[in-house]
Structures are given as structure tokens and as C-alpha cells.
Design a protein around this motif. Structure first.
Motif, short mmCIF file in Angstrom:
data_model
loop_
_atom_site.label_atom_id
_atom_site.label_comp_id
_atom_site.label_asym_id
_atom_site.label_seq_id
_atom_site.Cartn_x
_atom_site.Cartn_y
_atom_site.Cartn_z
N SER A 117 0.85 -1.18 0.00
CA SER A 117 0.00 0.00 0.00
C SER A 117 0.89 1.23 0.00
N VAL A 118 0.43 2.29 -0.62
CA VAL A 118 1.17 3.56 -0.67
C VAL A 118 0.24 4.64 -0.14
N ARG A 119 0.69 5.36 0.89
CA ARG A 119 -0.15 6.34 1.57
C ARG A 119 0.49 7.72 1.54
N ASP A 120 -0.31 8.73 1.72
CA ASP A 120 0.19 10.09 1.92
C ASP A 120 0.24 10.36 3.42
N TYR A 121 1.28 11.10 3.85
CA TYR A 121 1.48 11.41 5.26
C TYR A 121 1.83 12.87 5.44
N ARG A 122 1.53 13.38 6.63
CA ARG A 122 2.01 14.69 7.05
C ARG A 122 2.87 14.49 8.30
N GLY A 123 4.15 14.87 8.21
CA GLY A 123 5.06 14.69 9.33
C GLY A 123 4.83 15.69 10.45
N LYS A 124 5.52 15.50 11.55
CA LYS A 124 5.34 16.35 12.73
C LYS A 124 5.74 17.80 12.46
N MET A 125 6.66 18.01 11.51
CA MET A 125 7.09 19.36 11.16
C MET A 125 6.30 19.92 9.98
N GLY A 126 5.22 19.23 9.59
CA GLY A 126 4.37 19.72 8.51
C GLY A 126 4.75 19.23 7.13
N GLN A 127 5.82 18.44 7.00
CA GLN A 127 6.25 17.97 5.69
C GLN A 127 5.25 16.95 5.13
N LEU A 128 4.94 17.05 3.85
CA LEU A 128 4.03 16.13 3.17
C LEU A 128 4.85 15.15 2.34
N PHE A 129 4.53 13.87 2.43
CA PHE A 129 5.27 12.87 1.68
C PHE A 129 4.43 11.62 1.50
N TYR A 130 4.80 10.82 0.50
CA TYR A 130 4.16 9.52 0.35
C TYR A 130 5.10 8.45 0.87
N ALA A 131 4.55 7.35 1.31
CA ALA A 131 5.36 6.25 1.84
C ALA A 131 4.54 4.98 1.84
N SER A 132 5.23 3.87 1.80
CA SER A 132 4.58 2.58 1.99
C SER A 132 5.10 1.97 3.29
N PRO A 133 4.20 1.50 4.15
CA PRO A 133 4.67 0.81 5.36
C PRO A 133 5.26 -0.56 5.07
N HIS A 134 5.22 -0.97 3.81
CA HIS A 134 5.70 -2.29 3.41
C HIS A 134 6.91 -2.17 2.50
N GLN A 135 7.79 -3.15 2.58
CA GLN A 135 8.96 -3.21 1.71
C GLN A 135 8.63 -4.01 0.46
N PRO A 136 8.75 -3.41 -0.72
CA PRO A 136 8.50 -4.18 -1.94
C PRO A 136 9.55 -5.27 -2.11
N ALA A 137 9.12 -6.43 -2.55
CA ALA A 137 10.03 -7.56 -2.75
C ALA A 137 10.33 -7.72 -4.24
N VAL A 138 11.52 -8.20 -4.53
CA VAL A 138 11.91 -8.46 -5.91
C VAL A 138 11.18 -9.70 -6.41
N PRO A 139 10.42 -9.62 -7.51
CA PRO A 139 9.78 -10.82 -8.06
C PRO A 139 10.81 -11.93 -8.32
N GLU A 140 10.41 -13.13 -8.07
CA GLU A 140 11.33 -14.27 -8.13
C GLU A 140 12.07 -14.35 -9.46
N HIS A 141 11.38 -14.12 -10.57
CA HIS A 141 12.02 -14.30 -11.88
C HIS A 141 12.96 -13.15 -12.24
N LEU A 142 13.05 -12.11 -11.37
CA LEU A 142 13.94 -10.97 -11.66
C LEU A 142 15.21 -10.99 -10.82
N HIS A 143 15.40 -12.03 -10.00
CA HIS A 143 16.57 -12.07 -9.11
C HIS A 143 17.89 -12.07 -9.86
N ALA A 144 17.92 -12.56 -11.07
CA ALA A 144 19.17 -12.57 -11.83
C ALA A 144 19.60 -11.16 -12.22
N GLU A 145 18.64 -10.22 -12.27
CA GLU A 145 18.94 -8.85 -12.67
C GLU A 145 18.88 -7.86 -11.52
#
Length: 339
Positions: A117-145
Motif C-alpha cells: 500500500s502507498v499512503r500520503d502522510y504529514r510529518g510532525k514538522m508539517g512535511q508532506l510525503f508519500y510512503a509505503s509501510p511495506h517493503q516491496p520484494a523483488v519478483p522471483e524471476h527478476l533475481h538474476a537482474e
């Protein structure tokens, strides 16, 4: 005349209401799953999770395009990654010879392709940014690259110290040029005529300087006057740190050419470490073989993966091949930047 109702009518109404509540619960559950309930092994913990927990979740990301870095196993064209990304409605930016690439696309396409999931956030200092709480994984068939993927995060934490307090054990609350030379065992070099002539010193900065402060410094200590070259416009209001860095460099190497590079754009918007790499490449082209000084901190290393730093490592390698020496601050908070 009021319409008459009976037990059957009430039963129908109750069933309809229950159905509406069920649909609402399902929709809430789907949204909650999309935001948080991905597989536990994808949730990022530590300082990254603390950053998001301390920020306000503004809902699904609304940017048209987001990006993150892919580390590659070699410098050959990542054909399989490019083809797979195209099938996922994503694009890949790669330059011949690079061991990294940038994956980009809409938030929805990234979510589908990597099951995050990708969400929009507002930090404590007012900064706006997007982030995902999850780490994307490399698809199995792309490990060679693909050796790894970076964080989906458009906020690059950075730290700038204000020299408000000088330890009492520093003589006269500061060190003059002669004391600096003795402290760094450079006085012998100066006596032998090594004063930085023919050398360029580049200082990457987040804040600005006042020329009047530099003029007062050189006049007070009998040093040659100098005016630093500024690349990329003034980094910001003078706060003291850049002035101090320039004065120290001039005290030790008065005949060196001094250049200030505005590093502030690297922390504005997404692609922070890609932007840092591009800034270093541009500086290397302008001033090959220079001495670089990074008296700034680009945040907590535990927020990142090795793939995030690939553009920076690549740019540093190339610059060092051209004779550049880079000095990086170890952190104003003595290794506690991640707090």
C-alpha cells in the motif's frame, strides 16, 4: 391516511439495514487491508515504522507518479525488469553503465505490482510525503537482474546543526587559523608552502553565508580575501554552519578555490538519493578532482536499503576515479541520528 406496517415489513427493513452494515464493514475491511494488513514479512520496522507512526496518515497516495530505486546485479541492460514493468503499467529509467535503475508509475500500479500500500502522510514538522509501510520484494524471476529494491518514500530526512553552543574547553570559545593548523598537524605543510594552490574545495550545504562575515574573518586574521562560487543558487538563510566550514577551509588552505553547492533541492519532493547522485555527478563534471566536504546529514541509515544508496555510491566511485576525495561528517548527534 398513514400506511399500515406489519411484522413482515419490519423484518424486511432490518434485513436491509443489516445488508448495508455488512457492505460497509466489507468496504472498511478492504481499505484497512489495503493500508496495513499485508503480509507481516513486508512490514518495515524500526525507525521507519516510528516515522510513519509519528506522522498523520492522509489516506491513499494521490500523486500521479511515484518512484523508487532498484539495485542491479550488473551494469548490463535490465531487459527482464523493463519488460515486466511494462506489463505492470510501470516504467524503468536506466542509463548504460549504471548498476541501478528507477522504477516509477502511479501509486495504484505500484500497489498492484508489488502487493503493497502507498499512503500520503504529514510529518510532525508539517512535511508532506508519500510512503509505503511495506517493503516491496523483488519478483522471483527478476533475481538474476535485480539485487534489491529501495524504500517507497518521498521524504529524505536531513539534519542541520546550529552552532549555538561551543564547549568551554575550546580556547577562547574558538580556534583561530594558527590553532587550527596546529590541531590538525598542518602547520608544517604551510611552512613548506602547501596552501591549497591549484586545489578546489567543494562544500555541499543546506544553509547560506554572509560575505561580510567572511570579509571580517579574513581581515581579523590577515588572510587573503575570498568569495566562494555558488552553484545552484543560495541554499538558504545564513545559520552559521556554512560560514564556519568556509572559514575553516580558508584558514587551512587559503589559496584553494572554494565552491558552495546548494544541496537543498535533494530533500524537496521524492527521489532524494537519486537527486543526491545527480548532484554529485554534476559537481564531478564541473570540478573534476576536487576535494568534497559534506558537513550535513541526510538522515538515518536505518530508513534505507542498499538499493536506495546505489545512485550515490555510483556517483562517488566515478568522482574518485577522477581524483576526487570526499569527506563526510559522521553525524552531529554522534551516531544517534535514527532517534
Amino acid at each position: 391516511m398513514r400506511e399500515r406496517t406489519g411484522p413482515g415489513t419490519w423484518t424486511t427493513a432490518v434485513r436491509a439495514l443489516a445488508a448495508l452494515l455488512l457492505v460497509g464493514a466489507v468496504l472498511v475491511g478492504v481499505e484497512r487491508y489495503a493500508a496495513q494488513d499485508r503480509p507481516d514479512d513486508k512490514l518495515i520496522e524500526g525507525p521507519y515504522a516510528s516515522l510513519l507512526a509519528a506522522s498523520t496518515d492522509l489516506g491513499p497516495a494521490r500523486e500521479q507518479t511515484i518512484e523508487f530505486t532498484a539495485g542491479l546485479t550488473g551494469t548490463f541492460r535490465p531487459a527482464a525488469l523493463i519488460d515486466w514493468a511494462h506489463e505492470q503499467s510501470l516504467t524503468v529509467r536506466w542509463r548504460p553503465g549504471d548498476d541501478w535503475a528507477v522504477v516509477e508509475g502511479s501509486p495504484a500500479a505500484v500497489e498492484r505490482a508489488f502487493d503493497v500500500s502507498v499512503r500520503d502522510y504529514r510529518g510532525k514538522m508539517g512535511q508532506l510525503f508519500y510512503a509505503s509501510p511495506h517493503q516491496p520484494a523483488v519478483p522471483e524471476h527478476l533475481h538474476a537482474e535485480v539485487s534489491g529494491l529501495g524504500r517507497i518514500l518521498s521524504y529524505t530526512p536531513h539534519h542541520l546543526s546550529r552552532p549555538d553552543h561551543i564547549p568551554l574547553d575550546v580556547p577562547d570559545r574558538g580556534l583561530g587559523p594558527d590553532a587550527l593548523l596546529r590541531t590538525y598537524n598542518a602547520d608544517e605543510l604551510v611552512r613548506n608552502g602547501v596552501t591549497g594552490k591549484g586545489i578546489t574545495i567543494v562544500i555541499f550545504a543546506f544553509d547560506g553565508f554572509r560575505q561580510s562575515d567572511l570579509d571580517k574573518f579574513t581581515t581579523m586574521f590577515g588572510l587573503p580575501q575570498f568569495t566562494p562560487e555558488v552553484i545552484g543558487g543560495s541554499p538558504g538563510e545564513p545559520r552559521g554552519e556554512l560560514s564556519m566550514d568556509l572559514q575553516v577551509a580558508h584558514a587551512i588552505a587559503p589559496d584553494a578555490r572554494k565552491v558552495v553547492v546548494n544541496a537543498r533541492p535533494t530533500v524537496e519532493g521524492g527521489g532524494g538519493y537519486r537527486k543526491i547522485g545527480e548532484m554529485l555527478e554534476d559537481t564531478d563534471r564541473r570540478f573534476p578532482g576536487a576535494v568534497w566536504s559534506f558537513s550535513i546529514g541526510w538522515g538515518c541509515d536505518k530508513l534505507l536499503t542498499a538499493a536506495d544508496l546505489s545512485p550515490v555510491r555510483s556517483a562517488l566511485r566515478t568522482a574518485q576515479e577522477h581524483g576526487t576525495t570526499a569527506f563526510n561528517a559522521s553525524g552531529d548527534l554522534a551516531g544517534m541520528e535514527c532517534r
